[in-house]
Design an enzyme around this catalytic site. Structure first.
Site, short mmCIF file in Angstrom:
data_model
loop_
_atom_site.label_atom_id
_atom_site.label_comp_id
_atom_site.label_asym_id
_atom_site.label_seq_id
_atom_site.Cartn_x
_atom_site.Cartn_y
_atom_site.Cartn_z
N GLY A 92 -68.94 3.94 29.43
CA GLY A 92 -69.42 4.42 28.12
C GLY A 92 -68.48 5.42 27.50
O GLY A 92 -67.50 5.85 28.12
N ARG A 95 -66.09 10.59 25.71
CA ARG A 95 -65.50 11.59 24.80
C ARG A 95 -65.28 10.99 23.43
O ARG A 95 -64.35 11.36 22.71
CB ARG A 95 -64.18 12.08 25.36
CG ARG A 95 -63.22 10.94 25.68
CD ARG A 95 -61.84 11.45 25.85
NE ARG A 95 -60.95 10.37 26.25
CZ ARG A 95 -59.65 10.51 26.34
NH1 ARG A 95 -59.12 11.68 26.06
NH2 ARG A 95 -58.89 9.52 26.69
N LYS A 115 -62.34 9.78 18.84
CA LYS A 115 -61.99 9.94 20.25
C LYS A 115 -61.57 11.39 20.45
O LYS A 115 -60.74 11.90 19.69
CB LYS A 115 -60.83 9.00 20.56
CG LYS A 115 -60.46 8.84 22.00
CD LYS A 115 -59.76 7.49 22.14
CE LYS A 115 -58.92 7.32 23.36
NZ LYS A 115 -58.29 5.98 23.36
N ASP A 127 -64.19 16.38 30.44
CA ASP A 127 -64.52 17.47 29.52
C ASP A 127 -64.81 16.97 28.10
O ASP A 127 -65.13 17.77 27.23
CB ASP A 127 -63.40 18.52 29.50
CG ASP A 127 -62.07 17.94 29.02
OD1 ASP A 127 -62.04 16.75 28.63
OD2 ASP A 127 -61.07 18.68 29.03
N GLY A 128 -64.66 15.66 27.89
CA GLY A 128 -64.98 15.11 26.57
C GLY A 128 -63.90 15.34 25.53
O GLY A 128 -64.09 15.03 24.36
N ARG A 178 -60.42 6.52 14.35
CA ARG A 178 -59.83 5.19 14.30
C ARG A 178 -60.85 4.18 13.78
O ARG A 178 -62.05 4.42 13.77
CB ARG A 178 -59.29 4.78 15.67
CG ARG A 178 -60.35 4.35 16.64
CD ARG A 178 -59.74 3.84 17.95
NE ARG A 178 -60.77 3.49 18.89
CZ ARG A 178 -60.58 3.40 20.21
NH1 ARG A 178 -59.40 3.65 20.74
NH2 ARG A 178 -61.57 3.05 21.00
N ASP A 254 -63.35 -2.82 30.17
CA ASP A 254 -63.87 -1.95 29.10
C ASP A 254 -62.83 -1.77 27.99
O ASP A 254 -63.15 -1.23 26.94
CB ASP A 254 -64.30 -0.59 29.66
CG ASP A 254 -63.23 0.07 30.50
OD1 ASP A 254 -62.75 -0.57 31.46
OD2 ASP A 254 -62.84 1.21 30.19
N ASN A 255 -61.60 -2.20 28.23
CA ASN A 255 -60.56 -2.10 27.21
C ASN A 255 -60.18 -3.47 26.65
O ASN A 255 -59.08 -3.65 26.16
CB ASN A 255 -59.32 -1.40 27.79
CG ASN A 255 -59.59 0.06 28.12
OD1 ASN A 255 -60.50 0.67 27.56
ND2 ASN A 255 -58.81 0.62 29.02
N ASP A 264 -57.57 0.85 22.81
CA ASP A 264 -57.40 1.90 23.82
C ASP A 264 -55.97 1.99 24.34
O ASP A 264 -55.64 1.62 25.47
CB ASP A 264 -58.42 1.74 24.96
CG ASP A 264 -59.76 2.34 24.56
OD1 ASP A 264 -59.86 2.87 23.43
OD2 ASP A 264 -60.72 2.28 25.34
P1 AMP Z 1 -60.02 5.25 28.82
O1 AMP Z 1 -59.03 5.36 29.92
O2 AMP Z 1 -59.74 6.17 27.67
O3 AMP Z 1 -60.26 3.84 28.39
O4 AMP Z 1 -61.37 5.81 29.43
C1 AMP Z 1 -62.06 5.27 30.53
C2 AMP Z 1 -63.41 5.95 30.65
O5 AMP Z 1 -63.25 7.35 30.96
C3 AMP Z 1 -64.24 5.90 29.38
O6 AMP Z 1 -65.57 5.81 29.78
C4 AMP Z 1 -63.94 7.24 28.75
O7 AMP Z 1 -64.94 7.64 27.84
C5 AMP Z 1 -63.86 8.16 29.95
N1 AMP Z 1 -63.04 9.36 29.73
C6 AMP Z 1 -61.67 9.41 29.68
N2 AMP Z 1 -61.26 10.69 29.48
C7 AMP Z 1 -62.37 11.46 29.40
C8 AMP Z 1 -62.62 12.87 29.19
N3 AMP Z 1 -61.63 13.73 29.05
N4 AMP Z 1 -63.91 13.27 29.17
C9 AMP Z 1 -64.92 12.40 29.31
N5 AMP Z 1 -64.76 11.09 29.50
C10 AMP Z 1 -63.51 10.61 29.55
MG MG Z 2 -61.16 2.72 27.20
#
Ligand code: AMP
Ligand code: MG
Length: 484
Positions: A92, A95, A115, A127-128, A178, A254-255, A264
């Site tokens: 999900g 962030r 994002k 940390d979001g 985005r 998820d991507n 992503d």
């Molecule tokens: P991503 O690598 O950006 O596709 O992220 C993979 C998963 O990790 C997704 O569920 C993102 O929302 C979560 N995520 C990545 N970085 C953070 C962050 N700094 N804080 C919270 N969730 C994160």
């Molecule tokens: Mg992603």
């Protein structure tokens, strides 16, 4: 009409309303000291948003999710995902937020998404937040990918939050705004399927059909047609990546979008010297998402998508598997067709040259480029000059490339066709890195210059020679870090 106040931006809440089980209503974390660092004015115009408004204090508040129209219903979307092959049932938007859907003046719908907008219930240990450099990387690379004619999410703006983000060291924080034709992912279907609620899954599939593949609604088997459409779209997408040397870097389910858009941009990169095994991501030690693996990984991801759709494809489980397997079986043919068509154009060959002639010529060439460590992007422009009858440049003198070129020249390649599909300018790794380093130190000029260059990839312009050159000699292997 151009929306010039937040209140007049019509943000629909369709996903939030139609699929409440797949999201959590949420608000962005306030940015202490927001500063607009990049705004995509051409995209804003396409969306019917007033760029002057977006640059105003109220506009920047809109772009960080702090001042939305009263009717907006921002949500964090739920999805699952296979990450490097292992299933995570609950990923999900940790962030990120879907602010809602915008309808552009032509009637097309775009998700508007943030994002780096603060932790959500999906944040787990995160940390979001997002760091400035990776958000600018997504901005410039997605702009370049779009300009190359490859379906992609688009970057509307990057706003520095004024908050320090703690990683290995402290970095400036930022929010990326985005757009996407939707944020429906294979992982969205995996999440819905895992609930065991077939009616929820059906609602999600109907939503996807309505947004992307309307023809499926009236097909004899709508959900099989949905799957076939996504197979085609993803085959075409990954063929396009391969044809320009793009390495996504983190092709987790998820991507992977249902629309067939690139999404992503984390540890992505373009190959410089051609290498089937090119891997740039620091977290992909096994090379699962190496350049040459991307087509088969897409097929694997589509198989995961098919699994989610089985209960909708047929009530009879065996027949559902048979139908889905049959549709997935078409993937390789779709991929080959898209790739050969692309290689035909890259090599400037006429339609009268058969696929059976193009394919080995292209494969032999890639082998030679790999063996001789030739810069992939520059090579095809040089080759066009050879097609024009120019002197044979040094790059063609190595090993057997001369012999190959003789075979190719016999087919009367058209240099004009080649120059329309072979870019001069791509977001080269060393240029992206240089721009992000300067931006982190407060100088946005190299970033702005690079965005400007990659927006017109095919037309060679005087004074931009350094943007067309390959990686500096001795720069060593390039490593990207996951976009955090
Ligand atoms: P991503 O690598 O950006 O596709 O992220 C993979 C998963 O990790 C997704 O569920 C993102 O929302 C979560 N995520 C990545 N970085 C953070 C962050 N700094 N804080 C919270 N969730 C994160
Ligand atoms: Mg992603």
């Amino acid at each position: 009409m151009t929306a010039s106040t937040a209140a007049t931006i019509a943000l629909e809440g369709r996903f939030a309303r139609e699929l409440p089980e797949l999201s959590v209503p949420w608000q962005a974390e306030p940015a202490p000291s927001p500063e607009l660092l990049a705004l995509n004015a051409p995209l804003a115009a396409t969306l019917g948003l007033d760029a002057a408004f977006l640059r105003s204090v109220e506009g920047v508040a809109f772009l960080t999710g702090a001042a939305l129209p009263d009717t907006a219903t921002p949500v964090a979307q739920a999805y699952s995902g296979h990450q490097f092959g292992g299933f995570s049932p609950r990923l999900g938007d940790g962030r990120a937020l879907l602010l809602g859907e915008l309808r552009d003046p032509d009637g097309n719908t775009h998700d508007l998404h943030l994002k780096g907008s603060g932790p959500t219930p999906f944040a787990r240990a995160g940390d979001g937040r997002a760091v400035l450099a990776p958000m600018l990387r997504e901005y410039v690379v997605s702009e370049g990918v779009h300009a190359l004619g490859i379906p992609s999410t688009r970057s509307l703006a990057v706003v520095a939050t004024g908050r320090v983000v703690q990683r290995e060291v402290e970095f400036p924080g930022a929010i990326l705004a985005r757009t996407a034709s939707s944020h429906l992912r294979v992982g969205s279907f995996q999440f819905a399927a895992a609930t065991g609620d077939v009616e929820l899954l059906r609602r999600l599939a109907d939503h996807a059909i309505d947004r992307h593949y309307a023809h499926a609604a009236s097909a004899e088997h709508p959900y099989l047609t949905l799957f076939e459409s996504v197979v085609k779209a993803q085959a075409s997408l990954v063929a396009k990546w391969m044809l320009v040397g793009f390495v996504h870097g983190v092709m987790n389910t998820d991507n992977v979008t249902i629309s067939g858009e690139t999404i992503d941009y984390g540890p992505c990169a373009f190959v410089d010297v051609f290498d089937h095994a090119a891997v740039f991501s620091s977290i992909d030690g096994g090379g699962r998402y190496a350049y040459g693996n991307q087509p088969v990984i897409t097929e694997w991801n589509l198989a995961r998508f098919a699994e989610t759709l089985l209960p909708l494809i047929d009530d009879d489980a065996d027949r559902a598997v048979e139908r889905a397997t049959g549709a997935l079986g078409e993937y390789r043919a779709h991929y080959s067709e898209a790739w050969i068509a692309g290689m035909r154009a890259k090599l400037g060959l006429a339609g009268s040259v058969t696929d059976e002639a193009v394919a080995p010529l292209a494969t032999d060439l890639l082998h030679l480029l790999h063996e001789n460590r030739v810069d992939f992007t520059s090579f095809f422009r040089v080759l066009a000059s050879v097609a024009r009858g120019g002197d044979r440049p040094a790059v063609l003198e190595v090993d057997a490339i001369g012999e190959w070129a003789a075979r190719w020249l016999e087919l009367s390649p058209d240099a004009g066709v080649m120059d329309r599909v072979n870019p001069v300018y791509i977001p080269r790794n060393h240029l992206v890195e240089e721009a992000l380093t300067a931006a982190t130190a407060g100088d946005m000029a190299p970033f702005e210059a690079l965005v400007d260059v990659v927006r017109r990839p095919f037309e060679e312009r005087p004074g931009l020679e350094r943007y067309a050159a390959g990686a500096p000699a001795g720069s060593g292997p390039y490593t990207t870090f996951c976009g955090t």
